[in-house]
Design an enzyme around this catalytic site. Structure first.
Site, PDB file in Angstrom:
ATOM      1  N   GLU B  60      -0.550   2.305  -6.507  1.00  0.00           N
ATOM      2  CA  GLU B  60      -1.326   2.855  -5.391  1.00  0.00           C
ATOM      3  C   GLU B  60      -1.367   4.385  -5.403  1.00  0.00           C
ATOM      4  OE1 GLU B  60       0.722   0.269  -5.060  1.00  0.00           O
ATOM      5  OE2 GLU B  60      -0.483  -1.332  -4.182  1.00  0.00           O
ATOM      6  N   HIS B 129       3.690  -7.110   5.390  1.00  0.00           N
ATOM      7  CA  HIS B 129       2.255  -7.306   5.186  1.00  0.00           C
ATOM      8  C   HIS B 129       1.478  -7.378   6.493  1.00  0.00           C
ATOM      9  CE1 HIS B 129       3.266  -7.999   1.061  1.00  0.00           C
ATOM     10  NE2 HIS B 129       2.081  -8.409   0.740  1.00  0.00           N
TER      11      HIS B 129
END
Lengths: 330, 332
Positions: B60, B129
């Protein structure tokens, strides 16, 4: 070491040799002067000097032109000068003046000049390599023929960003040259301890690219390795990792007591200095005379004097400039 | 007008913007061959090719930084971060680079980049998440943070984000991707960035939300209307810039406010809204400003625990009624 000279001498004509020497001398005098001026207390903040490492920025950037972009480090003055950033604007930036490269908003660790393809000295260790992947991607998508060069230190060679960027550059086959400047210490931590490989260059095959270690005191060695890497990148042959080894002449930052090292700087200055060896080699081979080189020294000294004098006289930004340039529109 | 899903609105807007501007391209994990973990980019690789729909390794910080570098040199990358949770792996590039490059370099170059990313709990995806950490980015000068709650806004605000010259974090929500709403067919609505919307007018109390909680706020207002309680709903839409005027104007009219937010209470978005209200509408307040937020825990996996942690229509209704009772209006 002079045996590499004939290889490159054909490429480096007299003008380019003089240019290279002028760039290295400019970096050296710039840094030595900043070192002196910092001691007077007039320069604020953190200043990290590039003296001793001149052959790296100069040898690499000698292959670059206006299509190409570089990312840099907190020790970025040398990269800026080698990529053509205005020395007076740099000095003014370090003095925090409105006439500086970034109007006094960046400082030593954040000098940038996008018009020169200089994407910024970078206050974050490892911040630059991903940016340069993007610059190289932009060059590829826009078909400019440009390449990107990421300069980073031995410390950054352990950062995830650097490793991610190396992998990404190979996966996407974007035109990047990674230049790991190993000056032996990340701040005070020895790279012989922090890098868990025999060399930083040894990591290259793991990212699908060639890696090479060169003597960073030897302009010609850097020039040759960089030439090959830049050519390969430009031709679509993918990225390269070049590890450049040398010693920085000053501390990590100005004010560093350097308790972590002993006499290596004195030895390097006396025995391996890049400017001294460059002079010896071009003079021994009859390519340039001492007089021509001395003339460059005098011109550079004058330029640095002027840069400092003008920086000291330059206006400071005012509070009215505080909220400019935060957003394009808000 | 067509009625389409939030997901379709995003996809069609990406398509249209890529057709409109050659410099717009997509970067992200699984966006090409797999067509997106949430299928926002379905069909785009086939249509635009791998030059402009770029799958990335799972890295990322590396690919967000790459997008920033490309934006500095004139391209308009639209990054997909699979969820906002993974933005934590890229936060240095977002905060120390994207947000600062324009100002720190004295206005030399902007970073016209969009990071699209969904937040939101409720899907039993567990603590790593399911977060709502848009606050981290809303805090940072140099970034813009948009949070549309409807398909229409998803389209017009994404279009605005892509055309904007500043870096934008574009917050989507897992719970909204299948929601439906009207989107104009001509497809060229560009939202004004930094404007909240009064999505339902009312006179008794102001209920403020964004993203999923703006949808919940509508449901609350509809339900309370049955009890003759008139709720004005403000959908923030943009967390930075924050439309303080619309918030303050509404509270000046109604005299009380409840903020519904999916993030954590302490230091959350609602705290900033409450401060805004007391600064701008102190003399108009008939009751303390209330906040309804997620429980201050890592969001648990098991359904009863997850449900208990998240704000809901019922918990917001309770807060609205308690607030109205506090001002002397007995609403049960």
């Amino acid at each position: 070491m002079t045996e590499t000279l004939p290889v490159t001498a054909g490429v480096l004509d007299e003008r380019r040799l003089l240019d290279a020497y002028r760039t290295m001398r400019t970096i050296r005098m710039f840094e030595e002067r900043v070192h002196e001026e910092f001691a007077t207390g007039e320069i604020p903040g953190f200043v990290h000097l590039y003296a001793g490492e001149e052959a790296s920025a100069t040898g690499v950037c000698a292959h670059l032109d206006e299509r190409d972009a570089i990312s840099s480090t907190h020790r970025g003055h040398g990269h800026c000068i080698a990529k053509g950033v205005d020395v007076k604007a740099m000095m003014a930036e370090i003095y925090g003046r409105a006439t500086g490269s970034c109007h006094g908003k960046g400082g030593s660790m954040h000098i940038a000049d996008l018009s020169k393809g200089m994407l910024g000295a970078n206050g974050i260790v490892g911040g630059g390599p991903p940016l340069i992947c993007g610059a190289a991607l932009a060059a590829k998508l826009q078909n400019t023929g440009g390449v990107g060069v990421a300069f980073f230190g031995d410390g950054a060679s352990n950062q995830g960003t650097t490793l991610e960027a190396m992998n990404l550059a190979s996966v996407w086959n974007v035109p990047v040259v990674f230049v790991a400047e190993n000056n032996g210490y990340a701040e005070a931590t020895a790279s012989s301890w922090s890098v868990a490989a025999d060399s930083i260059a040894d990591r290259a095959p793991a990212f699908g690219m060639p890696g090479v270690t060169v003597d960073g005191f030897d302009f010609f060695a850097v020039y040759e390795a960089a030439g090959e890497a830049v050519e390969r990148a430009r031709a679509g042959g993918g990225p390269t990792l070049i590890e450049v080894e040398f010693t920085r002449y000053f501390g990590h930052f100005e004010g560093d007591q350097q308790t972590y090292r002993t006499d290596e700087v004195a030895r390097a200055r006396a025995e391996r200095d890049c400017l001294r060896s460059f002079r010896a080699r071009v003079m021994d081979s009859g390519l340039l005379s001492a007089e021509r080189l001395d003339e460059v020294d005098r011109e550079v000294a004058l330029l640095i004097d002027r840069a400092v004098a003008e920086a000291k006289e330059a206006p400071k930004p005012t509070a009215a400039d505080l909220e400019t340039d935060v957003y394009i529109s808000y | 007008m067509s009625v389409i899903t939030y997901r379709q609105a995003l996809r069609e807007t990406l398509r249209a913007e890529m057709h409109r501007d050659e410099d717009v391209f997509l970067i992200g994990e699984e966006i090409g061959i797999f067509e997106g973990s949430y299928k926002i980019t379905e069909g785009l690789l086939k249509e635009f090719g791998e030059r402009r729909v770029r799958d990335t390794p799972i890295a990322e910080e590396g690919f967000v930084g790459t997008a920033i570098g490309a934006a500095m040199l004139g391209l308009r990358p639209v990054v997909e971060l699979m969820t906002i949770n993974f933005s934590l792996l890229a936060i240095d590039q977002i905060v120390n680079h994207a947000a600062k490059i324009y100002g720190m370099f004295g206005g030399q170059t902007s970073v016209p980049m969009v990071i699209r990313t969904p937040g939101g709990g409720g899907q039993q995806l567990g603590a790593t998440h399911s977060q709502n950490i848009e606050l981290f980015y809303s805090f940072v000068p140099g970034l813009k943070v948009l949070a549309p709650s409807t398909p229409g806004d998803a389209a017009s605000m994404l279009r605005a984000a892509i055309r904007d010259d500043d870096p934008v974090l574009f917050l989507e929500n897992l719970g909204l991707y299948n929601s439906k709403g009207e989107v104009p067919d001509d497809g060229d609505q560009v939202a004004e960035i930094g404007r909240a919307a009064v999505t339902r007018e009312g006179s008794d109390i102001t209920l403020i939300g964004y993203s999923r909680m703006a949808v919940v706020a509508q449901q609350v207002a509809e339900k309370l209307a049955e009890d003759d309680i008139s709720v004005e709903v403000v959908d923030l839409r943009s967390l930075r810039p924050l439309d303080r005027e619309t918030i303050v104007e509404s509270v000046r009219k109604t005299g009380s406010a409840v903020i519904a937010e999916d993030d954590w209470l302490t230091y959350g978005i609602g705290a900033e809204i409450a401060a805004t209200i007391q600064e701008g509408a102190f003399d108009f307040l008939d009751a303390p400003v209330r906040r309804v937020a997620m429980a201050e825990v890592p969001l648990p996996y098991a359904k009863p625990l997850e449900t208990a942690a998240l704000p809901s229509v019922d918990s917001v209704i309770t807060a609205v009624k308690e607030t109205l009772n506090a001002v002397g209006r007995r609403v049960g």
